[in-house]
Design an enzyme around this catalytic site. Sequence first.
Site, PDB file in Angstrom:
ATOM      1  N   PRO A   1      44.459  39.086  36.751  1.00 44.18           N
ATOM      2  CA  PRO A   1      45.330  40.073  36.759  1.00 44.18           C
ATOM      3  C   PRO A   1      46.033  40.445  38.129  1.00 44.18           C
ATOM      4  O   PRO A   1      45.466  40.609  39.057  1.00 44.18           O
ATOM      5  CB  PRO A   1      44.897  41.373  36.178  1.00 44.18           C
ATOM      6  CG  PRO A   1      43.287  40.998  36.179  1.00 44.18           C
ATOM      7  CD  PRO A   1      43.033  39.560  36.380  1.00 44.18           C
ATOM      8  N   ASN A   2      47.495  40.740  37.782  1.00 44.38           N
ATOM      9  CA  ASN A   2      48.091  41.167  39.148  1.00 44.38           C
ATOM     10  C   ASN A   2      48.570  40.321  40.325  1.00 44.38           C
ATOM     11  O   ASN A   2      49.397  40.549  41.015  1.00 44.38           O
ATOM     12  CB  ASN A   2      47.632  42.607  39.721  1.00 44.38           C
ATOM     13  CG  ASN A   2      47.631  43.665  38.529  1.00 44.38           C
ATOM     14  OD1 ASN A   2      48.356  43.794  37.932  1.00 44.38           O
ATOM     15  ND2 ASN A   2      46.203  44.263  38.489  1.00 44.38           N
TER      16      ASN A   2
ATOM     17  N   ARG B   1      52.949  42.586  46.436  1.00 44.44           N
ATOM     18  CA  ARG B   1      51.671  43.428  45.998  1.00 44.44           C
ATOM     19  C   ARG B   1      51.060  43.891  47.262  1.00 44.44           C
ATOM     20  O   ARG B   1      50.441  42.844  48.056  1.00 44.44           O
ATOM     21  CB  ARG B   1      50.798  42.935  45.013  1.00 44.44           C
ATOM     22  CG  ARG B   1      49.659  43.818  44.970  1.00 44.44           C
ATOM     23  CD  ARG B   1      48.680  42.876  43.814  1.00 44.44           C
ATOM     24  NE  ARG B   1      47.431  43.749  43.558  1.00 44.44           N
ATOM     25  CZ  ARG B   1      46.193  42.813  43.145  1.00 44.44           C
ATOM     26  NH1 ARG B   1      45.959  41.800  42.969  1.00 44.44           N
ATOM     27  NH2 ARG B   1      45.125  43.901  43.074  1.00 44.44           N
TER      28      ARG B   1
ATOM     29  N   TYR C   1      47.118  41.373  50.880  1.00 45.98           N
ATOM     30  CA  TYR C   1      47.276  40.240  50.068  1.00 45.98           C
ATOM     31  C   TYR C   1      48.116  39.138  50.773  1.00 45.98           C
ATOM     32  O   TYR C   1      48.368  38.021  50.517  1.00 45.98           O
ATOM     33  CB  TYR C   1      47.698  40.341  48.554  1.00 45.98           C
ATOM     34  CG  TYR C   1      46.288  41.101  48.065  1.00 45.98           C
ATOM     35  CD1 TYR C   1      45.420  40.589  47.966  1.00 45.98           C
ATOM     36  CD2 TYR C   1      46.735  42.241  47.475  1.00 45.98           C
ATOM     37  CE1 TYR C   1      44.092  41.286  47.279  1.00 45.98           C
ATOM     38  CE2 TYR C   1      45.825  43.007  46.927  1.00 45.98           C
ATOM     39  CZ  TYR C   1      44.509  42.681  46.557  1.00 45.98           C
ATOM     40  OH  TYR C   1      43.557  43.464  46.122  1.00 45.98           O
TER      41      TYR C   1
ATOM     42  N   ASN D   1      40.451  32.761  41.107  1.00 41.82           N
ATOM     43  CA  ASN D   1      40.494  34.004  41.513  1.00 41.82           C
ATOM     44  C   ASN D   1      40.361  35.078  40.227  1.00 41.82           C
ATOM     45  O   ASN D   1      41.532  35.268  39.751  1.00 41.82           O
ATOM     46  CB  ASN D   1      41.672  34.431  42.433  1.00 41.82           C
ATOM     47  CG  ASN D   1      41.589  35.940  43.050  1.00 41.82           C
ATOM     48  OD1 ASN D   1      40.932  36.717  42.716  1.00 41.82           O
ATOM     49  ND2 ASN D   1      42.510  35.963  44.003  1.00 41.82           N
TER      50      ASN D   1
ATOM     51  N   ALA E   1      40.494  41.638  39.627  1.00 42.45           N
ATOM     52  CA  ALA E   1      40.092  42.930  39.162  1.00 42.45           C
ATOM     53  C   ALA E   1      38.784  42.440  37.980  1.00 42.45           C
ATOM     54  O   ALA E   1      37.545  43.090  38.230  1.00 42.45           O
ATOM     55  CB  ALA E   1      40.855  44.114  38.741  1.00 42.45           C
TER      56      ALA E   1
ATOM     57  N   GLU F   1      35.024  30.394  43.289  1.00 40.85           N
ATOM     58  CA  GLU F   1      35.595  31.714  43.250  1.00 40.85           C
ATOM     59  C   GLU F   1      36.297  31.856  44.690  1.00 40.85           C
ATOM     60  O   GLU F   1      35.751  31.861  45.697  1.00 40.85           O
ATOM     61  CB  GLU F   1      34.612  32.841  43.087  1.00 40.85           C
ATOM     62  CG  GLU F   1      35.050  34.138  43.155  1.00 40.85           C
ATOM     63  CD  GLU F   1      34.106  35.077  42.358  1.00 40.85           C
ATOM     64  OE1 GLU F   1      33.715  35.051  41.298  1.00 40.85           O
ATOM     65  OE2 GLU F   1      33.998  36.225  43.013  1.00 40.85           O
TER      66      GLU F   1
ATOM     67  N   HIS G   1      38.875  34.808  46.646  1.00 43.19           N
ATOM     68  CA  HIS G   1      39.491  35.948  46.795  1.00 43.19           C
ATOM     69  C   HIS G   1      40.226  36.047  48.461  1.00 43.19           C
ATOM     70  O   HIS G   1      39.705  35.592  49.284  1.00 43.19           O
ATOM     71  CB  HIS G   1      38.329  37.263  47.020  1.00 43.19           C
ATOM     72  CG  HIS G   1      37.583  37.330  45.750  1.00 43.19           C
ATOM     73  ND1 HIS G   1      38.156  37.995  44.698  1.00 43.19           N
ATOM     74  CD2 HIS G   1      36.312  37.113  45.212  1.00 43.19           C
ATOM     75  CE1 HIS G   1      37.193  37.772  43.704  1.00 43.19           C
ATOM     76  NE2 HIS G   1      36.135  37.468  44.069  1.00 43.19           N
TER      77      HIS G   1
ATOM     78  N   ARG H   1      35.858  46.165  51.552  1.00 41.69           N
ATOM     79  CA  ARG H   1      36.762  47.020  51.274  1.00 41.69           C
ATOM     80  C   ARG H   1      35.959  48.222  50.350  1.00 41.69           C
ATOM     81  O   ARG H   1      35.045  48.668  50.674  1.00 41.69           O
ATOM     82  CB  ARG H   1      37.667  46.267  50.111  1.00 41.69           C
ATOM     83  CG  ARG H   1      38.481  45.282  50.887  1.00 41.69           C
ATOM     84  CD  ARG H   1      39.546  44.460  50.168  1.00 41.69           C
ATOM     85  NE  ARG H   1      40.737  45.426  49.477  1.00 41.69           N
ATOM     86  CZ  ARG H   1      41.291  45.082  48.570  1.00 41.69           C
ATOM     87  NH1 ARG H   1      41.264  43.918  48.082  1.00 41.69           N
ATOM     88  NH2 ARG H   1      42.165  45.937  48.139  1.00 41.69           N
TER      89      ARG H   1
HETATM   90  C1  DQA Z   1      41.248  39.992  44.807  1.00 45.10           C
HETATM   91  C2  DQA Z   1      40.126  41.164  45.107  1.00 45.10           C
HETATM   92  C3  DQA Z   1      39.974  42.104  44.002  1.00 45.10           C
HETATM   93  O1  DQA Z   1      39.179  43.316  44.139  1.00 45.10           O
HETATM   94  C4  DQA Z   1      41.092  42.750  43.394  1.00 45.10           C
HETATM   95  O2  DQA Z   1      41.080  43.517  42.410  1.00 45.10           O
HETATM   96  C5  DQA Z   1      42.306  41.442  43.272  1.00 45.10           C
HETATM   97  C6  DQA Z   1      42.313  40.515  44.352  1.00 45.10           C
HETATM   98  C7  DQA Z   1      41.498  39.303  46.144  1.00 45.10           C
HETATM   99  O3  DQA Z   1      42.090  38.192  45.844  1.00 45.10           O
HETATM  100  O4  DQA Z   1      41.382  39.676  47.242  1.00 45.10           O
HETATM  101  O5  DQA Z   1      43.047  41.695  42.323  1.00 45.10           O
HETATM  102  O6  DQA Z   1      40.546  39.221  43.854  1.00 45.10           O
END
Ligand code: DQA
Length: 148
Positions: free
Chosen positions: A10-11, A18, A23, A75, A78, A99, A101, A108
């Site tokens: 998501p997002n 964003r 990011y 990835n 959330a 995985e 990030h 964080r």
């Molecule tokens: C994320 C880190 C997550 O905590 C966050 O909710 C994201 C992006 C990252 O790529 O750093 O949406 O996965």
Amino acid sequence: MMNIVVINGPNLQLLGSRKPEIYGSETLKSLQKRLEAVAKELKVKISFFQSNSEGAIADLIGSSIENGVDGIVINPAAYTHTSVAIHDALESVGTPAIEVHISNIYRREEFRRKSLTAPACIGQISGLGTDGYEWALRAMVAYLKKQN
Ligand code: DQA
């Protein structure tokens, strides 16, 4: 030909606009183009999936075997911190996953420090920006080559 799928949660469709201080400024489209070039260099097939829906991500992971997927770069965004469903999907298919990030989730907020999904993966890359996807793709191909 090895078949790798890159899944974004998501997002992440908003990448580039964003919170660029966290990011970065690369868009998802630009990242995918870059990964396509790496896949070409490594002579592997790559495909991309982004969804804001937990169920859609679990569905895609669940069809990995029938889709002939050899490796997953994911990835979960959330959902990393909440999703038993994505953890279980990864574990159920047993397809190796790495995985990713973009940010370092360990430096964080407290709620980001726990990944429910990482224990179902062979490894994790966190905090290396969008380049982390490239390192994950290269690591996945190296891992799969060693398996064969
Ligand atoms: C994320 C880190 C997550 O905590 C966050 O909710 C994201 C992006 C990252 O790529 O750093 O949406 O996965």
